[in-house]
Design a protein around this motif. Sequence first.
Motif: not given
Length: 219
Positions: A34-47
């Motif tokens: 939708m927004f023409g993003l080059d990358e989407v980073r999935l960032v897992p939370n520690f806590r």
Amino acid sequence: MASTPGARRVGVLGGTFDPVHIGHLRGALEVAEMFGLDEVRLVPNFRPPHRETPHSSAQDRLAMVRLAVQDLPPLTVDARELERDRPSYTVETLESLRSEMGADVQLFLIVGWDAFCGLPGWHRWDELLDHCHMLVMQRPDADSEAPEALRDLLAARSVSDPQAMSGSAGQISFAWQAPLGVSATRIRQFLASGRSVRFLVPDTVLAYINAHGLYRASN
């Protein structure tokens, strides 16, 4: 500050991913398109400070997210919050990303409507837009009003057309998204009761869950 023509556009989607499922992945892909993003980073939370402690370990959650996105460009995994070994604060993650990427990259923090309405309870929440734009994904049934603490911010920073967001940070925009009817809580409940979660998580993630005995009733 106007953005540099052709500037890289990077989305940031945080979560416990306990486990990562098709709702996370489909939503991230839709945002990228939708927004023409080059990358989407999935960032897992520690806590995460505002949620219960994850049911599976940081190592397992990171492994599952990596398996889930291995053949899904432009989705990638960013493990920096897990490396801190302490509660995860989004503003610190954004500061770190901005320091690495430089001033010209357009960073987009992707949050759901419920998370957005809870922003006043986040650590240093009033500094978030110093480092990124914010894309708020609204469900068709999200008809509640934003809390009063956010109204002045919305008046000053909201942009009606997400495609018109300019500069590397500082603006908020909204987009409608119909989420899939799946949640990590439901998946964990199914697994604990011995029910199948096939097609709710990628096959590679399901294989990992089975191989490591995650989310079973004894866990």
